[in-house]
Design an enzyme around this catalytic site. Structure first.
Site, PDB file in Angstrom:
ATOM      1  CG  HIS A 130      -1.915   0.971   1.379  1.00  0.00           C
ATOM      2  ND1 HIS A 130      -1.670   2.285   1.708  1.00  0.00           N
ATOM      3  CD2 HIS A 130      -3.251   0.868   1.213  1.00  0.00           C
ATOM      4  CE1 HIS A 130      -2.816   2.941   1.753  1.00  0.00           C
ATOM      5  NE2 HIS A 130      -3.791   2.108   1.445  1.00  0.00           N
ATOM      6  CG  ASP A 207       0.642  -2.243   6.241  1.00  0.00           C
ATOM      7  OD1 ASP A 207      -0.268  -2.308   7.101  1.00  0.00           O
ATOM      8  OD2 ASP A 207       0.513  -1.640   5.152  1.00  0.00           O
ATOM      9  CD  GLN A 210      -6.834  -4.312   4.058  1.00  0.00           C
ATOM     10  OE1 GLN A 210      -7.755  -5.086   4.324  1.00  0.00           O
ATOM     11  NE2 GLN A 210      -7.066  -3.050   3.734  1.00  0.00           N
ATOM     12  CE  LYS A 233      -7.248   0.133   6.248  1.00  0.00           C
ATOM     13  NZ  LYS A 233      -8.073   0.483   5.092  1.00  0.00           N
ATOM     14  CB  CYS A 371      -3.626   3.380  -1.635  1.00  0.00           C
ATOM     15  SG  CYS A 371      -4.728   4.755  -1.369  1.00  0.00           S
TER      16      CYS A 371
HETATM   17  C1  LIG Z   1      -2.411  -2.689   3.596  1.00  0.00           C
HETATM   18  C2  LIG Z   1      -2.717  -1.318   4.105  1.00  0.00           C
HETATM   19  N1  LIG Z   1      -1.774  -0.628   4.747  1.00  0.00           N
HETATM   20  C3  LIG Z   1      -1.987   0.593   5.229  1.00  0.00           C
HETATM   21  C4  LIG Z   1      -3.203   1.208   5.066  1.00  0.00           C
HETATM   22  C5  LIG Z   1      -3.391   2.601   5.601  1.00  0.00           C
HETATM   23  O1  LIG Z   1      -4.315   2.596   6.630  1.00  0.00           O
HETATM   24  P1  LIG Z   1      -4.855   4.009   7.220  1.00  0.00           P
HETATM   25  O2  LIG Z   1      -5.423   4.730   6.042  1.00  0.00           O
HETATM   26  O3  LIG Z   1      -5.889   3.586   8.192  1.00  0.00           O
HETATM   27  O4  LIG Z   1      -3.693   4.688   7.814  1.00  0.00           O
HETATM   28  C6  LIG Z   1      -4.213   0.544   4.387  1.00  0.00           C
HETATM   29  C7  LIG Z   1      -5.508   1.204   4.141  1.00  0.00           C
HETATM   30  O5  LIG Z   1      -6.256   0.846   3.268  1.00  0.00           O
HETATM   31  C8  LIG Z   1      -3.976  -0.758   3.912  1.00  0.00           C
HETATM   32  O6  LIG Z   1      -4.917  -1.434   3.258  1.00  0.00           O
END
Ligand SMILES: Cc1ncc(COP(=O)(O)O)c(C=O)c1O
Length: 416
Positions: A130, A207, A210, A233, A371
């Site tokens: 992401h 990270d 998800q 999430k 993203c």
């Molecule tokens: C894999 C992953 N990492 C990071 C993020 C970023 O999360 P946030 O927008 O809550 O900071 C997302 C958000 O969709 C994501 O799917």
């Protein structure tokens, strides 16, 4: 006995859905929400926790002797403890509250990267990240003179972990990798990456944005150095996220934000920093969101992460099995070991048109690059449609989703 066990083992989705007021809101009577990878819906328990804070004990934490503030402080710190237990952290002070996964990664980039990265160092990412776990490292590399390397994505949507031995060198200082893809649903064997990275004395940031909502996570079993995720999430409120870091690493890092609440002592010309975790929590925090996230975790634990994982796996298998039979539909990502995030294309129809058509049938899905532009470049596409399922979705939702794909094909046929 076996029957009783299997019933207990199953998530009772009818009961689960009753916890989410959004589904009984008259305007949403027909809503089929398939965008939980973007954000999940919020249960009454979470909304109540936030409301109770605001109505009954709104006050600032840590600095007052009166009962109201003591209650707020207890609620805030109790949530930290719950979160530490939820992800198997050794200490609750290894849990730092941030605005979300994005900010948590930026904290590591600023507090660790800006202090320790040097020219010639390498940061290993993957092609599946992401932007939240890509852009900060691009900037860190530009500022420090470090070099970015990438674990490639193969055609089936898996990372080519066989290349790890070549990609990890004595110059690798950090591996930053996702635990599960927000586009392809791929579940990444981060344990293998962490073990290989540690052999080369590199740190690993995972990270988990998800992954944490769908499966149990134990950061100590993984031996992750940093682990980040977002409250919204996983049934929690927006504006709250978690940075987990091993105590020694967080201690060695510089603070990222400076000001009130994060100091030990203050003089005219210099100050010293508070202990963990407060060193990283400058200023007034999003206290109701922290308390709301604590409530979300209590509910997830009550429903059971194993049960949730099993339910999600069942839905994923069911939807993939149906889509496999449609020769005009492409599903991106692996066939197995994946989360209920289904990116797909319908031959001849643009992803945005698919999403708009689905909306006309009250099915909320997402379209775009999600993203994750590196994945789009790799797949040589500009966008996908994406349906993401969670604990309040049912096989009937899958059936209606598949039916909408057929209807979309019929509707758009005249232009194809
Ligand atoms: C894999 C992953 N990492 C990071 C993020 C970023 O999360 P946030 O927008 O809550 O900071 C997302 C958000 O969709 C994501 O799917």
């Amino acid at each position: 006995m076996a029957i009783a066990e299997s019933i207990e083992d199953k998530l009772d989705v009818v009961q689960v859905r009753k916890h989410f007021p959004i589904f009984s809101y008259p305007e949403n009577a027909e809503l089929i929400y398939l965008d939980s990878a973007a954000t999940t819906q919020r249960p009454t328990k979470v909304l109540d926790a936030i409301r109770h804070f605001n109505e009954e004990y709104n006050s600032n934490i840590h600095r007052s002797a009166y009962k109201l503030a003591e209650k707020a402080t207890a609620g805030y710190e109790c949530a930290r403890l719950l979160i530490a237990q939820f992800i198997g952290a050794a200490h609750s002070h290894e849990i730092i509250f941030t605005r979300g996964a994005t900010e948590a990664i930026n904290f590591v980039m600023r507090g660790w990267g800006e202090k320790f990265l040097k020219p010639g160092d390498e940061i290993l990412l993957s092609e599946m990240e992401h932007h939240s776990n890509l852009v900060p490292w691009q900037v860190a590399a530009q500022k420090s003179g470090a070099k970015l390397q990438f674990i490639p994505l193969d055609d089936s949507g898996e990372l080519e972990l066989g290349k790890l031995d070549d990609l990890l060198t004595e110059r690798t200082r950090l591996v930053a990798v996702t635990h599960a893809s927000n586009v392809l649903g791929t579940r990444v064997d981060v344990k293998r990456i962490i073990d290989a990275a540690h052999e080369m004395k590199a740190l690993v940031l995972v990270d988990g944005a998800q992954h944490v909502p769908h499966s149990p996570v134990n950061v100590q079993d993984l031996d992750a150095d940093f682990y980040v995720f977002s409250g919204h999430k996983m049934l929690g409120p927006m504006g709250i996220g978690i940075l987990y870091g091993k105590e020694a690493l967080l201690d060695a890092m510089d603070p990222v934000l400076y000001g009130g609440s994060m100091i030990d002592d203050v003089g005219y010309y210099e100050s010293t920093w508070a202990k963990l975790p407060w060193k990283f929590e400058a200023g007034t925090q999003n206290i109701p969101a922290v308390i709301g996230l604590g409530a979300a975790i209590e509910l997830l634990e009550e429903w059971g992460m194993r049960r949730i994982e099993k339910h999600d796996r069942m839905l994923t298998g069911y939807v993939l099995q149906q889509l496999e039979q449609l020769d005009f539909v492409t599903v991106f990502g692996p066939k197995e070991h994946r989360n209920p995030v289904i990116s797909f294309a319908i031959q001849g129809i643009h992803a945005h048109d698919i999403a708009t058509f689905f909306d006309s049938r009250n099915i909320a899905i997402r379209s775009g690059h999600h993203c994750a532009k590196l994945i789009m470049k790799k797949l040589n596409i500009s966008a996908t449609a994406r349906a993401s399922f969670y604990l309040y979705n049912t096989t009937e939702h899958v059936d209606l989703f598949v039916d909408a794909i057929h209807k979309a094909r019929g509707y758009f046929a005249r232009w194809i």
